[in-house]
Write a protein that holds these residues in place. Structure first.
Motif, mmCIF file in Angstrom:
data_model
loop_
_atom_site.group_PDB
_atom_site.id
_atom_site.type_symbol
_atom_site.label_atom_id
_atom_site.label_comp_id
_atom_site.label_asym_id
_atom_site.label_seq_id
_atom_site.Cartn_x
_atom_site.Cartn_y
_atom_site.Cartn_z
ATOM 1 N N LEU A 122 0.819 -1.213 0.000
ATOM 2 C CA LEU A 122 0.000 0.000 0.000
ATOM 3 C C LEU A 122 0.852 1.262 0.000
ATOM 4 O O LEU A 122 0.389 2.328 -0.377
ATOM 5 C CB LEU A 122 -0.914 0.012 1.238
ATOM 6 N N VAL A 123 2.090 1.128 0.431
ATOM 7 C CA VAL A 123 2.952 2.285 0.637
ATOM 8 C C VAL A 123 3.416 2.915 -0.676
ATOM 9 O O VAL A 123 3.369 4.130 -0.842
ATOM 10 C CB VAL A 123 4.160 1.892 1.521
ATOM 11 N N ALA A 124 3.870 2.099 -1.618
ATOM 12 C CA ALA A 124 4.462 2.626 -2.854
ATOM 13 C C ALA A 124 3.512 3.536 -3.635
ATOM 14 O O ALA A 124 3.917 4.637 -4.022
ATOM 15 C CB ALA A 124 4.969 1.487 -3.733
ATOM 16 N N PRO A 125 2.242 3.141 -3.880
ATOM 17 C CA PRO A 125 1.388 4.041 -4.642
ATOM 18 C C PRO A 125 1.097 5.356 -3.913
ATOM 19 O O PRO A 125 1.013 6.406 -4.557
ATOM 20 C CB PRO A 125 0.095 3.254 -4.863
ATOM 21 N N LEU A 126 0.986 5.315 -2.601
ATOM 22 C CA LEU A 126 0.757 6.548 -1.843
ATOM 23 C C LEU A 126 1.958 7.473 -1.950
ATOM 24 O O LEU A 126 1.811 8.675 -2.176
ATOM 25 C CB LEU A 126 0.472 6.224 -0.369
ATOM 26 N N LEU A 127 3.144 6.902 -1.806
ATOM 27 C CA LEU A 127 4.367 7.696 -1.887
ATOM 28 C C LEU A 127 4.552 8.269 -3.296
ATOM 29 O O LEU A 127 4.896 9.440 -3.455
ATOM 30 C CB LEU A 127 5.567 6.843 -1.481
ATOM 31 N N LEU A 128 4.283 7.460 -4.309
ATOM 32 C CA LEU A 128 4.413 7.935 -5.684
ATOM 33 C C LEU A 128 3.432 9.082 -5.962
ATOM 34 O O LEU A 128 3.814 10.107 -6.540
ATOM 35 C CB LEU A 128 4.188 6.795 -6.682
ATOM 36 N N ASN A 129 2.189 8.930 -5.549
ATOM 37 C CA ASN A 129 1.203 9.999 -5.762
ATOM 38 C C ASN A 129 1.616 11.278 -5.049
ATOM 39 O O ASN A 129 1.442 12.384 -5.568
ATOM 40 C CB ASN A 129 -0.186 9.554 -5.311
ATOM 41 N N PHE A 130 2.166 11.139 -3.849
ATOM 42 C CA PHE A 130 2.649 12.310 -3.120
ATOM 43 C C PHE A 130 3.789 12.985 -3.881
ATOM 44 O O PHE A 130 3.796 14.213 -4.044
ATOM 45 C CB PHE A 130 3.098 11.905 -1.715
ATOM 46 N N ARG A 134 4.113 16.934 -5.691
ATOM 47 C CA ARG A 134 5.074 17.925 -5.226
ATOM 48 C C ARG A 134 6.208 18.226 -6.197
ATOM 49 O O ARG A 134 6.834 19.271 -6.096
ATOM 50 C CB ARG A 134 5.716 17.451 -3.916
ATOM 51 N N LEU A 135 6.502 17.292 -7.084
ATOM 52 C CA LEU A 135 7.697 17.414 -7.906
ATOM 53 C C LEU A 135 7.369 17.623 -9.377
ATOM 54 O O LEU A 135 6.304 17.232 -9.850
ATOM 55 C CB LEU A 135 8.564 16.155 -7.772
ATOM 56 N N ASP A 136 8.332 18.181 -10.088
ATOM 57 C CA ASP A 136 8.260 18.313 -11.533
ATOM 58 C C ASP A 136 8.167 16.908 -12.142
ATOM 59 O O ASP A 136 8.874 16.003 -11.711
ATOM 60 C CB ASP A 136 9.536 19.027 -12.008
ATOM 61 N N PRO A 137 7.294 16.715 -13.148
ATOM 62 C CA PRO A 137 7.154 15.388 -13.753
ATOM 63 C C PRO A 137 8.466 14.795 -14.269
ATOM 64 O O PRO A 137 8.674 13.585 -14.186
ATOM 65 C CB PRO A 137 6.164 15.617 -14.903
ATOM 66 N N ALA A 138 9.355 15.633 -14.768
ATOM 67 C CA ALA A 138 10.648 15.119 -15.256
ATOM 68 C C ALA A 138 11.464 14.536 -14.101
ATOM 69 O O ALA A 138 12.101 13.484 -14.255
ATOM 70 C CB ALA A 138 11.433 16.231 -15.952
ATOM 71 N N LEU A 139 11.441 15.185 -12.936
ATOM 72 C CA LEU A 139 12.171 14.670 -11.780
ATOM 73 C C LEU A 139 11.521 13.378 -11.282
ATOM 74 O O LEU A 139 12.222 12.429 -10.929
ATOM 75 C CB LEU A 139 12.238 15.707 -10.659
ATOM 76 N N VAL A 140 10.192 13.317 -11.289
ATOM 77 C CA VAL A 140 9.505 12.079 -10.890
ATOM 78 C C VAL A 140 9.948 10.933 -11.798
ATOM 79 O O VAL A 140 10.252 9.836 -11.326
ATOM 80 C CB VAL A 140 7.968 12.240 -10.915
ATOM 81 N N GLY A 141 10.030 11.180 -13.087
ATOM 82 C CA GLY A 141 10.486 10.149 -14.028
ATOM 83 C C GLY A 141 11.898 9.688 -13.733
ATOM 84 O O GLY A 141 12.196 8.493 -13.786
ATOM 85 N N ARG A 142 12.771 10.630 -13.406
ATOM 86 C CA ARG A 142 14.151 10.265 -13.063
ATOM 87 C C ARG A 142 14.197 9.464 -11.769
ATOM 88 O O ARG A 142 14.965 8.514 -11.639
ATOM 89 C CB ARG A 142 15.015 11.528 -12.965
ATOM 90 N N ILE A 143 13.371 9.842 -10.798
ATOM 91 C CA ILE A 143 13.320 9.106 -9.532
ATOM 92 C C ILE A 143 12.823 7.689 -9.780
ATOM 93 O O ILE A 143 13.373 6.726 -9.242
ATOM 94 C CB ILE A 143 12.439 9.841 -8.499
ATOM 95 N N LEU A 144 11.804 7.542 -10.603
ATOM 96 C CA LEU A 144 11.288 6.200 -10.906
ATOM 97 C C LEU A 144 12.337 5.334 -11.598
ATOM 98 O O LEU A 144 12.327 4.112 -11.446
ATOM 99 C CB LEU A 144 10.029 6.291 -11.768
#
Length: 178
Positions: A122-130, A134-144
């Motif tokens: 349950l944790v991963a989807p909540l953390l990803l949505n958070f 908060r973050l720029d989509p490009a940074l989210v992609g790099r984090i993923l």
């Protein structure tokens, strides 16, 4: 997005437990980001989530030390050191070990806050949505790209027991294929 409220509701924990877990999980992600993407990306994460430091100060419900594992030490560092010593041609195995290490770190954090390991998926989807809120989509992609367990479609791909991401790895590690 109210990460603390969502964690409290989904995991059945109080606000203090949710804050401590959120801070610890974000520190784990930030450590991996710093190691693999550099200090600039890590700083962007910290600046976008200023409350993260306060959340990290929330007490756990166990007597374990108040430091969360991060990419530079503890479980993640040990796994990283093991994987970096592998010979070439083991990319799939190294990726699977890295994700298994991520899962183990998350399960260990849940244990610190007296949260059942079965709730790890349950944790991963909540953390990803958070992070997306908060973050720029490009940074989210790099984090993923460096923390694939957040995506639900982890680096293990279709042969991961129980599906991809954190839930699939946890199911595979806990005998979900029985």
């Amino acid at each position: 997005m109210d990460l603390i409220g969502q964690l409290s509701q989904q995991l059945g924990v109080n606000g203090t437990q949710a804050q401590g877990l959120a801070g610890s999980l974000l520190k784990l992600v930030q450590g991996t980001v710093k190691e693999k993407l550099g200090p600039d990306a890590s700083d962007q994460l910290g600046q976008a989530i200023p409350e993260m430091e306060g959340w990290q100060q929330a007490p756990s419900t166990t007597s374990a030390p108040q430091t969360a594992p991060d990419a530079g030490g503890g479980l993640m560092g040990a796994l990283g050191n093991l994987m970096s010593g592998q010979e070439g041609g083991t990319g799939g195995m190294m990726s699977a070990l890295g994700q298994a290490g991520d899962v183990a770190a998350v399960v260990a954090l849940l244990g610190r806050f007296n949260i059942d390991a079965s709730k790890a998926s349950l944790v991963a989807p909540l953390l990803l949505n958070f992070l997306k809120s908060r973050l720029d989509p490009a940074l989210v992609g790099r984090i993923l790209s460096v923390v694939p367990m957040l995506s639900g479609g982890g680096a293990g791909g279709g042969n991961t027991p129980g599906g991809g991401g954190l839930g699939g790895l946890l199911g595979g590690l806990m005998g979900g294929g029985r």
